[in-house]
Design a protein around this motif. Structure first.
Motif, PDB file in Angstrom:
ATOM      1  N   LYS A  24      10.296  18.801 -20.805  1.00  0.00           N
ATOM      2  CA  LYS A  24      11.889  18.308 -19.844  1.00  0.00           C
ATOM      3  C   LYS A  24      11.506  18.680 -18.895  1.00  0.00           C
ATOM      4  CE  LYS A  24      16.696  18.689 -19.905  1.00  0.00           C
ATOM      5  NZ  LYS A  24      18.049  19.729 -20.340  1.00  0.00           N
ATOM      6  N   GLU A  25      11.121  19.832 -18.714  1.00  0.00           N
ATOM      7  CA  GLU A  25      10.667  20.402 -17.279  1.00  0.00           C
ATOM      8  C   GLU A  25       9.519  19.754 -16.288  1.00  0.00           C
ATOM      9  OE1 GLU A  25       8.896  24.523 -15.708  1.00  0.00           O
ATOM     10  OE2 GLU A  25      10.883  24.688 -16.819  1.00  0.00           O
ATOM     11  N   GLN A  26       7.765  18.674 -16.897  1.00  0.00           N
ATOM     12  CA  GLN A  26       7.453  18.407 -16.825  1.00  0.00           C
ATOM     13  C   GLN A  26       7.466  17.319 -16.305  1.00  0.00           C
ATOM     14  OE1 GLN A  26       4.667  20.623 -15.746  1.00  0.00           O
ATOM     15  NE2 GLN A  26       3.610  18.696 -14.815  1.00  0.00           N
ATOM     16  N   TYR A  27       8.077  16.265 -17.427  1.00  0.00           N
ATOM     17  CA  TYR A  27       8.070  15.409 -17.594  1.00  0.00           C
ATOM     18  C   TYR A  27       9.348  14.324 -17.817  1.00  0.00           C
ATOM     19  CZ  TYR A  27       2.693  15.519 -18.567  1.00  0.00           C
ATOM     20  OH  TYR A  27       1.891  15.659 -18.407  1.00  0.00           O
ATOM     21  N   PRO A  28      10.417  14.560 -16.887  1.00  0.00           N
ATOM     22  CA  PRO A  28      11.381  14.550 -16.943  1.00  0.00           C
ATOM     23  C   PRO A  28      12.130  12.819 -16.809  1.00  0.00           C
ATOM     24  CG  PRO A  28      11.344  14.708 -14.389  1.00  0.00           C
ATOM     25  CD  PRO A  28      10.251  15.226 -15.143  1.00  0.00           C
ATOM     26  N   ASP A  29      10.979  11.890 -17.048  1.00  0.00           N
ATOM     27  CA  ASP A  29      11.548  10.399 -16.823  1.00  0.00           C
ATOM     28  C   ASP A  29      11.014  10.128 -17.885  1.00  0.00           C
ATOM     29  OD1 ASP A  29       8.484  11.165 -16.139  1.00  0.00           O
ATOM     30  OD2 ASP A  29       8.353   9.347 -15.806  1.00  0.00           O
ATOM     31  N   ILE A  30      10.639  10.935 -19.017  1.00  0.00           N
ATOM     32  CA  ILE A  30      10.784  10.701 -20.968  1.00  0.00           C
ATOM     33  C   ILE A  30      11.712  10.824 -21.497  1.00  0.00           C
ATOM     34  CG2 ILE A  30       9.138  10.698 -22.531  1.00  0.00           C
ATOM     35  CD1 ILE A  30       6.778  11.019 -21.172  1.00  0.00           C
ATOM     36  N   LYS A  31      12.222  10.243 -22.385  1.00  0.00           N
ATOM     37  CA  LYS A  31      13.898  10.362 -23.121  1.00  0.00           C
ATOM     38  C   LYS A  31      13.615  11.212 -24.302  1.00  0.00           C
ATOM     39  CE  LYS A  31      16.320   6.227 -21.566  1.00  0.00           C
ATOM     40  NZ  LYS A  31      16.242   5.165 -21.907  1.00  0.00           N
ATOM     41  N   ARG A  32      14.244  12.228 -24.823  1.00  0.00           N
ATOM     42  CA  ARG A  32      14.144  13.361 -25.101  1.00  0.00           C
ATOM     43  C   ARG A  32      15.634  12.551 -26.889  1.00  0.00           C
ATOM     44  NH1 ARG A  32      13.059  14.608 -21.396  1.00  0.00           N
ATOM     45  NH2 ARG A  32      15.028  15.267 -20.375  1.00  0.00           N
ATOM     46  N   LYS A  33      15.201  13.328 -27.585  1.00  0.00           N
ATOM     47  CA  LYS A  33      15.976  13.121 -28.402  1.00  0.00           C
ATOM     48  C   LYS A  33      15.906  14.319 -29.664  1.00  0.00           C
ATOM     49  CE  LYS A  33      18.393  10.028 -32.054  1.00  0.00           C
ATOM     50  NZ  LYS A  33      18.338   9.020 -32.842  1.00  0.00           N
ATOM     51  N   LYS A  34      17.087  14.962 -29.824  1.00  0.00           N
ATOM     52  CA  LYS A  34      16.900  15.556 -30.114  1.00  0.00           C
ATOM     53  C   LYS A  34      17.455  15.230 -32.038  1.00  0.00           C
ATOM     54  CE  LYS A  34      18.689  19.321 -28.199  1.00  0.00           C
ATOM     55  NZ  LYS A  34      19.286  19.734 -27.596  1.00  0.00           N
ATOM     56  N   SER A  35      17.504  15.367 -32.989  1.00  0.00           N
ATOM     57  CA  SER A  35      17.701  14.988 -34.488  1.00  0.00           C
ATOM     58  C   SER A  35      18.187  15.949 -35.681  1.00  0.00           C
ATOM     59  CB  SER A  35      17.178  13.953 -34.821  1.00  0.00           C
ATOM     60  OG  SER A  35      16.681  13.078 -34.702  1.00  0.00           O
ATOM     61  N   ASP A  36      18.794  16.198 -36.021  1.00  0.00           N
ATOM     62  CA  ASP A  36      18.794  17.297 -37.321  1.00  0.00           C
ATOM     63  C   ASP A  36      17.469  17.356 -37.788  1.00  0.00           C
ATOM     64  OD1 ASP A  36      21.321  18.307 -36.260  1.00  0.00           O
ATOM     65  OD2 ASP A  36      22.696  17.079 -37.162  1.00  0.00           O
ATOM     66  N   CYS A  37      17.348  15.850 -38.339  1.00  0.00           N
ATOM     67  CA  CYS A  37      16.108  16.409 -39.306  1.00  0.00           C
ATOM     68  C   CYS A  37      15.567  15.063 -39.236  1.00  0.00           C
ATOM     69  CB  CYS A  37      16.753  16.513 -41.029  1.00  0.00           C
ATOM     70  SG  CYS A  37      15.556  16.143 -41.930  1.00  0.00           S
ATOM     71  N   LEU A  38      14.129  14.458 -39.123  1.00  0.00           N
ATOM     72  CA  LEU A  38      13.430  13.210 -38.845  1.00  0.00           C
ATOM     73  C   LEU A  38      12.911  13.227 -40.821  1.00  0.00           C
ATOM     74  CD1 LEU A  38      11.821  13.998 -35.544  1.00  0.00           C
ATOM     75  CD2 LEU A  38      13.973  12.233 -35.802  1.00  0.00           C
ATOM     76  N   GLY A  39      13.523  13.993 -41.630  1.00  0.00           N
ATOM     77  CA  GLY A  39      12.086  13.348 -42.678  1.00  0.00           C
ATOM     78  C   GLY A  39      11.093  13.883 -42.920  1.00  0.00           C
ATOM     79  N   ASN A  40      10.554  14.559 -41.947  1.00  0.00           N
ATOM     80  CA  ASN A  40       8.541  14.990 -41.438  1.00  0.00           C
ATOM     81  C   ASN A  40       8.766  16.566 -42.383  1.00  0.00           C
ATOM     82  OD1 ASN A  40       8.677  12.438 -40.788  1.00  0.00           O
ATOM     83  ND2 ASN A  40       7.244  13.400 -39.110  1.00  0.00           N
ATOM     84  N   CYS A  41       9.723  16.528 -43.364  1.00  0.00           N
ATOM     85  CA  CYS A  41       9.652  17.726 -43.880  1.00  0.00           C
ATOM     86  C   CYS A  41       8.382  18.812 -44.612  1.00  0.00           C
ATOM     87  CB  CYS A  41      10.499  17.913 -44.882  1.00  0.00           C
ATOM     88  SG  CYS A  41      12.287  17.688 -44.878  1.00  0.00           S
ATOM     89  N   ARG A  42       7.736  17.844 -44.942  1.00  0.00           N
ATOM     90  CA  ARG A  42       5.933  18.679 -45.278  1.00  0.00           C
ATOM     91  C   ARG A  42       5.491  19.710 -43.593  1.00  0.00           C
ATOM     92  NH1 ARG A  42       3.068  15.165 -49.851  1.00  0.00           N
ATOM     93  NH2 ARG A  42       4.577  16.434 -50.498  1.00  0.00           N
ATOM     94  N   THR A  43       5.167  17.822 -43.182  1.00  0.00           N
ATOM     95  CA  THR A  43       4.675  18.660 -41.881  1.00  0.00           C
ATOM     96  C   THR A  43       5.674  19.242 -40.998  1.00  0.00           C
ATOM     97  OG1 THR A  43       4.308  16.476 -41.272  1.00  0.00           O
ATOM     98  CG2 THR A  43       3.433  17.577 -39.798  1.00  0.00           C
TER      99      THR A  43
END
Length: 74
Positions: A24-43
């Protein structure tokens, strides 16, 4: 050029929270999305990960993942 990085909130405890803040600090132009769970539980259980263009990018630590993402950004 990557436009958006998706983060799993459950993975924040594995160190991706510091990655989120650094990106967020280094690349403010790249969008970020926080999700509760992305379904990659094993990783999620074992590594830090993010999803870029529906592809899971992971590394054993947030520092290594940060370096991978920096390389992808160019």
């Amino acid at each position: 050029m990557m436009k958006k990085i998706k983060y799993c909130k459950k993975n924040f405890k594995n160190g991706s929270k510091s990655l989120y803040k650094a990106m967020k600090e280094q690349y403010p132009d790249i969008k970020r999305k926080k999700s509760d769970c992305l379904g990659n539980c094993r990783t999620c259980r074992h590594e830090c990960f993010v999803v870029v263009k529906s592809k899971c990018i992971s590394a054993p630590s947030s520092d290594l993942l940060y370096k991978q993402l920096k390389k992808m950004i160019g």
